[in-house]
Design an enzyme around this catalytic site. Structure first.
Site, short mmCIF file in Angstrom:
data_model
loop_
_atom_site.label_atom_id
_atom_site.label_comp_id
_atom_site.label_asym_id
_atom_site.label_seq_id
_atom_site.Cartn_x
_atom_site.Cartn_y
_atom_site.Cartn_z
N LYS A 1 8.06 -5.16 -4.84
CA LYS A 1 8.60 -5.41 -3.37
C LYS A 1 8.29 -4.48 -2.38
O LYS A 1 7.86 -4.35 -1.52
CB LYS A 1 10.04 -5.69 -3.28
CG LYS A 1 10.59 -7.04 -3.67
CD LYS A 1 10.63 -8.29 -2.86
CE LYS A 1 9.81 -9.23 -3.17
NZ LYS A 1 9.77 -10.39 -2.43
N SER B 1 13.72 -6.85 -0.16
CA SER B 1 15.14 -6.87 -0.69
C SER B 1 15.93 -5.64 -0.99
O SER B 1 15.17 -4.35 -0.55
CB SER B 1 14.94 -7.19 -2.33
OG SER B 1 16.05 -6.96 -3.12
N TYR C 1 9.74 -5.32 -10.93
CA TYR C 1 10.20 -6.30 -9.56
C TYR C 1 10.45 -5.37 -8.41
O TYR C 1 9.88 -5.74 -7.18
CB TYR C 1 11.51 -7.00 -10.02
CG TYR C 1 12.05 -7.98 -8.54
CD1 TYR C 1 11.10 -8.73 -8.10
CD2 TYR C 1 13.25 -7.44 -8.06
CE1 TYR C 1 11.74 -9.22 -6.78
CE2 TYR C 1 13.64 -7.96 -7.07
CZ TYR C 1 12.84 -8.82 -6.45
OH TYR C 1 13.33 -9.66 -5.03
P1 NAD Z 1 12.89 -18.64 -5.88
O1 NAD Z 1 12.27 -18.24 -7.14
O2 NAD Z 1 13.78 -19.87 -5.78
O3 NAD Z 1 11.93 -18.82 -4.67
C1 NAD Z 1 10.52 -18.39 -4.55
C2 NAD Z 1 9.53 -19.47 -4.59
O4 NAD Z 1 8.20 -18.97 -4.52
C3 NAD Z 1 9.82 -20.53 -5.76
O5 NAD Z 1 9.77 -22.07 -5.27
C4 NAD Z 1 8.45 -20.37 -6.46
O6 NAD Z 1 7.95 -21.59 -7.14
C5 NAD Z 1 7.50 -19.96 -5.47
N1 NAD Z 1 6.43 -18.94 -5.93
C6 NAD Z 1 6.46 -17.73 -6.69
N2 NAD Z 1 5.25 -17.44 -7.08
C7 NAD Z 1 4.49 -18.32 -6.47
C8 NAD Z 1 2.93 -18.36 -6.41
N3 NAD Z 1 1.99 -17.30 -6.89
N4 NAD Z 1 2.48 -19.30 -5.76
C9 NAD Z 1 3.04 -20.31 -4.90
N5 NAD Z 1 4.48 -20.25 -5.05
C10 NAD Z 1 5.08 -19.37 -5.83
O7 NAD Z 1 13.60 -17.05 -5.16
P2 NAD Z 1 14.54 -16.88 -4.01
O8 NAD Z 1 15.79 -16.44 -4.56
O9 NAD Z 1 14.39 -17.97 -2.98
O10 NAD Z 1 13.77 -15.72 -3.45
C11 NAD Z 1 12.84 -15.65 -2.25
C12 NAD Z 1 12.29 -14.51 -1.76
O11 NAD Z 1 13.28 -13.61 -1.53
C13 NAD Z 1 11.48 -13.82 -3.05
O12 NAD Z 1 10.39 -12.97 -2.48
C14 NAD Z 1 12.78 -12.77 -3.74
O13 NAD Z 1 12.04 -11.55 -4.11
C15 NAD Z 1 13.42 -12.63 -2.35
N6 NAD Z 1 14.79 -11.92 -2.44
C16 NAD Z 1 15.42 -12.58 -3.11
C17 NAD Z 1 16.83 -12.34 -3.47
C18 NAD Z 1 17.87 -13.05 -4.13
O14 NAD Z 1 18.94 -12.61 -4.55
N7 NAD Z 1 17.54 -14.57 -4.44
C19 NAD Z 1 17.22 -11.07 -3.07
C20 NAD Z 1 16.54 -10.28 -2.03
C21 NAD Z 1 14.98 -10.74 -2.03
C1 UD1 Z 2 20.72 -8.18 -7.92
C2 UD1 Z 2 19.26 -7.75 -8.52
C3 UD1 Z 2 18.51 -6.75 -7.58
C4 UD1 Z 2 18.47 -7.50 -6.11
C5 UD1 Z 2 20.01 -7.66 -5.73
C6 UD1 Z 2 20.03 -8.36 -4.44
C7 UD1 Z 2 19.43 -8.07 -10.90
C8 UD1 Z 2 19.54 -7.50 -12.31
N1 UD1 Z 2 19.32 -7.31 -9.82
O1 UD1 Z 2 21.43 -7.14 -8.44
O2 UD1 Z 2 17.20 -6.66 -7.90
O3 UD1 Z 2 18.04 -6.20 -5.30
O4 UD1 Z 2 20.62 -8.51 -6.53
O5 UD1 Z 2 19.52 -9.66 -4.38
O6 UD1 Z 2 19.27 -9.48 -11.02
N2 UD1 Z 2 27.72 -9.09 -12.77
C9 UD1 Z 2 28.58 -9.46 -13.76
N3 UD1 Z 2 28.38 -10.39 -14.70
C10 UD1 Z 2 27.40 -11.12 -14.50
C11 UD1 Z 2 26.43 -10.78 -13.51
C12 UD1 Z 2 26.73 -9.81 -12.51
O7 UD1 Z 2 29.52 -8.69 -14.05
O8 UD1 Z 2 27.11 -11.90 -15.42
C13 UD1 Z 2 28.06 -7.97 -11.71
C14 UD1 Z 2 27.05 -7.04 -11.77
O9 UD1 Z 2 27.25 -5.89 -12.50
C15 UD1 Z 2 27.18 -6.46 -10.31
C16 UD1 Z 2 27.50 -7.56 -9.55
O10 UD1 Z 2 28.23 -8.54 -10.52
O11 UD1 Z 2 28.17 -5.80 -10.15
C17 UD1 Z 2 26.41 -8.45 -8.93
O12 UD1 Z 2 25.39 -8.62 -9.83
P1 UD1 Z 2 23.98 -9.59 -9.44
O13 UD1 Z 2 24.57 -10.68 -8.76
O14 UD1 Z 2 23.09 -9.40 -10.62
O15 UD1 Z 2 23.69 -8.50 -8.09
P2 UD1 Z 2 22.86 -7.08 -7.96
O16 UD1 Z 2 23.40 -6.33 -9.30
O17 UD1 Z 2 23.24 -6.70 -6.70
#
Ligand code: NAD
Ligand code: UD1
Length: 368
Positions: free
Chosen positions: A152, A124, A148
């Protein structure tokens, strides 16, 4: 190829499954549904027109992880399974360290024991914390600001150390910026439990009438319009990068760490306007105080991913909003976890039974 997808029922994992299946790979999805719904599996079957092999497994339980490797050899493993909510991680740091780090250790141990040596890992942009400058390159300083983010970073380091110790192990660390949007079918998408922390799901829920108005965190940032700027990328572009990373690991036989973003910063208000256009809905908002821990702007330099993987984001902000809206408007309660808890439990039993059948079929693949 045969690919194990840990956390494949989640938001990004399910979209990656759709792309990997479309490229002809055989997938085994492993998940414990801690943050997802078993309904995803049926939806994936509809999208791909193919069976989705599934095994319920909790990566915190070493025996569950070992059981995944009892069947056919995996050409690659994709590791999405983690807890990911920043605020929750500040309240429950140990739960995050246990789940994310011990889960990763178990997975790496089982891979090593089984001789599975190709891993794609969901990292991330959180590993950059508050970067010194934008766009952010992969060689920027790594500094996280919450539990968190620290999990990572430790997971990246664990994987890096394993690659150092075993020269035949290859890993792709994919540092996602802000994934949004949904599959164009509208059958799968993001379904956060409770009040969404992140911008796009919050905006979608305002548009569909589940929330009254968006709170914009800060209107006095040093940005184009005073609101926070981020690098939103379409989850289908992101999903494609996983397939490209597997091809790279197998074809080039090298490890890599790359940013995945568009390289374009978008402000909160620009996103709100684009969503209003795509949905035809008004998005009422008010500007409130800055959120603790936020930064003004973060966006990627994605050129390394283009150079190494030939990958670049293709879908624009309008496509992200259009597809997020299609998912939200046709599934206003997401997968319906809260409303029909019991049905979901029953569905889990059905999927578990199907998963067991699927495992036999999976084993038969190896035999055949
Ligand atoms: P998500 O929560 O929708 O998906 C994660 C999945 O992993 C879920 O289905 C959950 O049930 C499963 N899981 C968690 N712990 C588990 C365990 N111990 N055993 C088996 N299954 C387990 O999240 P996502 O948004 O799809 O994110 C996927 C990955 O990408 C994560 O590792 C997250 O940290 C990373 N990531 C997400 C974002 C984002 O904004 N969504 C950004 C950067 C990185
Ligand atoms: C989130 C994660 C971060 C991750 C990144 C990329 C959180 C707190 N942080 O941050 O760990 O690395 O995504 O996956 O979840 N905002 C509003 N109102 C809202 C929600 C958000 O104004 O209700 C604004 C925030 O201040 C920011 C932007 O929208 O400026 C995006 O916010 P968000 O979607 O939470 O993403 P990140 O801040 O990048």
């Amino acid at each position: 190829m045969r690919i194990l997808v840990c956390g494949g029922a989640g938001y990004i994992g399910s979209h990656a499954c759709a792309v990997l299946a479309e490229r002809g790979h055989d997938l085994l999805v492993a998940d414990n549904f801690i943050n997802s719904s078993p309904r995803v599996l049926g939806r994936l079957r509809r999208i791909t027109g193919r069976p989705v092999f599934f095994q319920q497994a909790d990566l915190r339980v070493r025996a569950d992880v070992d059981a995944l490797f009892e069947g056919p050899h995996f050409d690659a493993v994709v590791h999405f399974a983690a807890l990911k909510a920043v605020g929750d991680s500040c309240r429950r740091p140990l739960a995050y360290f246990e789940n994310n780090i011990s889960g990763t250790i178990h997975l790496l141990q089982a891979m090593q024991a089984a001789g599975a040596k190709r891993l794609v890992f969901s990292s991330s942009a959180t590993v950059y914390g508050d970067p010194d400058s934008v766009p952010v390159r992969e060689d920027a300083a790594l500094r996280t600001t919450n539990p968190y983010g620290r999990t990572k970073l430790v997971m990246e380091q664990l994987i890096g150390d394993l690659c150092e110790s075993d020269p035949s192990f290859r890993a792709a660390n994919l540092r996602y910026f802000n994934p949004v949007g949904a599959h164009p079918s509208g059958l799968i998408g993001e379904d956060p439990g409770g009040v969404p922390d992140n911008l796009m799901p919050y905006v979608s829920q305002v548009a569909v009438g589940r929330r009254a108005r968006l709170q914009v965190f800060g209107g006095d940032w040093p940005t184009v319009d005073g609101t926070g700027v981020r690098d939103y990328l379409h989850v289908m572009d992101l999903a494609r990068a996983h397939a490209d990373a597997i091809d790279y690991l197998v074809g080039e036989d090298r490890s890599l760490t790359v940013n995945l973003g568009t390289g374009r910063g978008v402000s909160v208000l620009e996103l709100v306007q684009a969503f209003a256009r795509a949905s035809g809905c008004a998005i009422p908002y008010e500007i409130v105080a800055r959120r603790a821990g936020d930064v003004a702007q973060v966006y990627a330099d994605p050129s390394l991913a283009q150079r190494l993987l030939g990958w670049r984001a293709e879908l624009d902000l309008d496509a992200m909003c259009r597809d997020a809206w299609r998912w939200q408007s046709t599934n206003p309660d997401g997968y319906g976890k809260a409303a029909v808890e019991q049905a979901a439990v029953e569905q889990a039993a059905v999927e578990q039974a199907a998963g067991e059948t699927a495992l036999h079929e999976w084993a038969a693949l190896a035999a055949g």
